[in-house]
Design a protein around this motif. Sequence first.
Motif, mmCIF file in Angstrom:
data_model
loop_
_atom_site.group_PDB
_atom_site.id
_atom_site.type_symbol
_atom_site.label_atom_id
_atom_site.label_comp_id
_atom_site.label_asym_id
_atom_site.label_seq_id
_atom_site.Cartn_x
_atom_site.Cartn_y
_atom_site.Cartn_z
ATOM 1 N N ALA A 1 -11.292 -8.533 -8.160
ATOM 2 C CA ALA A 1 -10.019 -9.168 -8.492
ATOM 3 C C ALA A 1 -10.266 -10.429 -9.307
ATOM 4 C CB ALA A 1 -9.246 -9.500 -7.222
ATOM 5 N N ALA B 1 -8.561 1.830 -5.561
ATOM 6 C CA ALA B 1 -8.705 1.242 -6.893
ATOM 7 C C ALA B 1 -10.149 1.239 -7.374
ATOM 8 C CB ALA B 1 -8.154 -0.184 -6.890
ATOM 9 N N THR C 1 -15.964 0.878 -4.163
ATOM 10 C CA THR C 1 -15.805 2.013 -3.252
ATOM 11 C C THR C 1 -16.975 2.978 -3.366
ATOM 12 O OG1 THR C 1 -13.411 1.759 -3.332
ATOM 13 C CG2 THR C 1 -14.239 3.871 -2.556
ATOM 14 N N ASP D 1 0.816 -1.214 0.000
ATOM 15 C CA ASP D 1 0.000 0.000 0.000
ATOM 16 C C ASP D 1 0.851 1.266 0.000
ATOM 17 O OD1 ASP D 1 -2.629 -1.177 0.126
ATOM 18 O OD2 ASP D 1 -2.204 -1.721 2.195
ATOM 19 N N TYR E 1 -11.635 -6.715 1.389
ATOM 20 C CA TYR E 1 -11.936 -5.733 0.341
ATOM 21 C C TYR E 1 -11.101 -5.973 -0.906
ATOM 22 C CZ TYR E 1 -13.763 -1.085 -0.935
ATOM 23 O OH TYR E 1 -14.445 -0.036 -1.521
ATOM 24 N N TYR E 2 -9.910 -6.528 -0.731
ATOM 25 C CA TYR E 2 -8.991 -6.764 -1.849
ATOM 26 C C TYR E 2 -9.547 -7.757 -2.861
ATOM 27 C CZ TYR E 2 -7.830 -11.235 0.379
ATOM 28 O OH TYR E 2 -7.898 -12.497 0.914
ATOM 29 N N LYS E 3 -10.538 -8.539 -2.481
ATOM 30 C CA LYS E 3 -11.092 -9.548 -3.371
ATOM 31 C C LYS E 3 -12.098 -8.978 -4.368
ATOM 32 C CE LYS E 3 -10.568 -13.668 -0.477
ATOM 33 N NZ LYS E 3 -11.274 -14.830 0.115
ATOM 34 N N ARG F 1 -5.076 0.347 -0.703
ATOM 35 C CA ARG F 1 -4.926 0.506 -2.156
ATOM 36 C C ARG F 1 -6.164 0.018 -2.898
ATOM 37 N NH1 ARG F 1 -0.814 -4.213 -4.436
ATOM 38 N NH2 ARG F 1 -1.856 -5.999 -3.466
ATOM 39 N N ASP F 2 -6.849 -0.964 -2.341
ATOM 40 C CA ASP F 2 -8.052 -1.483 -2.982
ATOM 41 C C ASP F 2 -9.222 -0.518 -2.832
ATOM 42 O OD1 ASP F 2 -6.960 -4.217 -3.723
ATOM 43 O OD2 ASP F 2 -6.603 -4.185 -1.562
ATOM 44 N N ARG G 1 -12.356 -1.086 -7.878
ATOM 45 C CA ARG G 1 -12.749 -2.068 -8.891
ATOM 46 C C ARG G 1 -14.235 -2.387 -8.773
ATOM 47 N NH1 ARG G 1 -7.933 -3.951 -6.874
ATOM 48 N NH2 ARG G 1 -9.072 -5.375 -5.490
#
Length: 481
Positions: free
Chosen positions: A338, A377, A383, A62, A333-335, A373-374, A379
């Motif tokens: 992805a 992002a 967000t 991050d 959240y990163y998933k 960072r997610d 995606r």
Amino acid sequence: MKRLSVYFSLFFVLALLLNSCSKSSDGPGGTPDPDPEPPVTTLKFPAKEMRGAWIATVWELDWPGVRGETAQKQKYIEILDRLKALKFNAVFFQVKGMGDAFYNSPYEPWSAAISGTRGVDPGYDVMNFLIEETHARGMEFHAWMNPYRISTRASASGTYPALHASVNASWVIDHPTIRIYNPALPEVRQRLNDIVKDFITKYNVDGIHFDDYFYPSGVTHNDDADYQKYGAGYSTVESFRRGNVDKAIEGVFNTIKATKPQMVFSVSPAANKDNNYNGLFADVAKWTSSGWVDILIPQLYQEIGNSFNPFERNLATWSQFRGKAGLVIGHGYYKFGASDGGAAFQNTAELVNQFDLARKNQYVRGSVMYSARDVLANRIGITNKLAELYAKDVLMPFFGREVAAKPATPSNVKLSGNELTWSTTGDVKSAVYYFANLTAEGELLAFTEEKRLSVSKSGYYVVTAVNADHVESKESTPLKK
């Protein structure tokens, strides 16, 4: 119910008219009619929530990801500004991820993530900058530390970085791809306490945070000699390992409590309670029931309905075994969006449903997103959806210990036209709430150091005082506009 009240009101008016025919009127100076909307004693205040984001520095996931003081500062400011705009109120920043430090430490080398070379001073006070910028935005800064990990390597044939001059090589265990401090050694536990005490003495952070790296999983623990030397009182080597981690957690908690009792200690275990207990030798339920952990943040990174580790089952488990700790949910959240995140995480509805389950749970006190960072992002527009879930402002809940003086209810609360004013005593901030009526749930309008606020909507207003521990006073008497 509305129709019944109308009939009652008509009957009441008719009775008054009949009464006025038989008795002389009280006139302008007579007893007024009862207040048609009498004040109530219990207001419905909005729920308080911790809203955090993990900021990982291992492998520069991050931050920083760039070199040079100016570029690093700018990147952190961009992260904070975005989080603040989304109404986050806390960051969990990784200050010790690989037996290193993001500050000048007598125990561990400067992180290679800052300058590119392990042990090299970056030339500016990284930690002071991070903390000041975070606090300037009204957000909490929790220092995330990995207790045992020193370094990693790609394979068993690789090399580990040289140990810090202060580290005795006998304190270290080398596994094929990870080097750790030996959890069995009293010297290691003392060192961990020394690191924590040094850090919190130097820096004004809001908490110390440990993640789920205790005994590493998937490796063989050749600790028979340690068990023979230190294992008296334990019936198995597994209980001995758990006892070693227990002592470390209790020791850090006591160090924090003795040094800066206003700070909180949080731990973020893996999602499955039994895997923590049997694989990482982390008896989290013992820590929470013993009061050694102030905030429990389980990493519930699997989707609702997962075949092996469903979100809803783990939520129920940690609700049961939260002990004396405040329960905050860690979200994967990163998933979202992805390619390897799984089908459930290709739709923002998964996050909505997770929040719905968590917010309906009476024990949950907020959420933490992995990772920052997610969030940036965005995606699949995740967000944008989070912005809806975080649409309303909230106060941070109380965790830990009451150290600051209890706040007194604001006084001299007055409403003149569109200006609400009040007075407070002591080192407090003020929370201003709006209620459309005295039975509706309120809305937090402001959390401020000021003693006045411009208001416009018709309804009711109250003010509370909030101290540094996030303890809130009783509300002022509702004022109607």
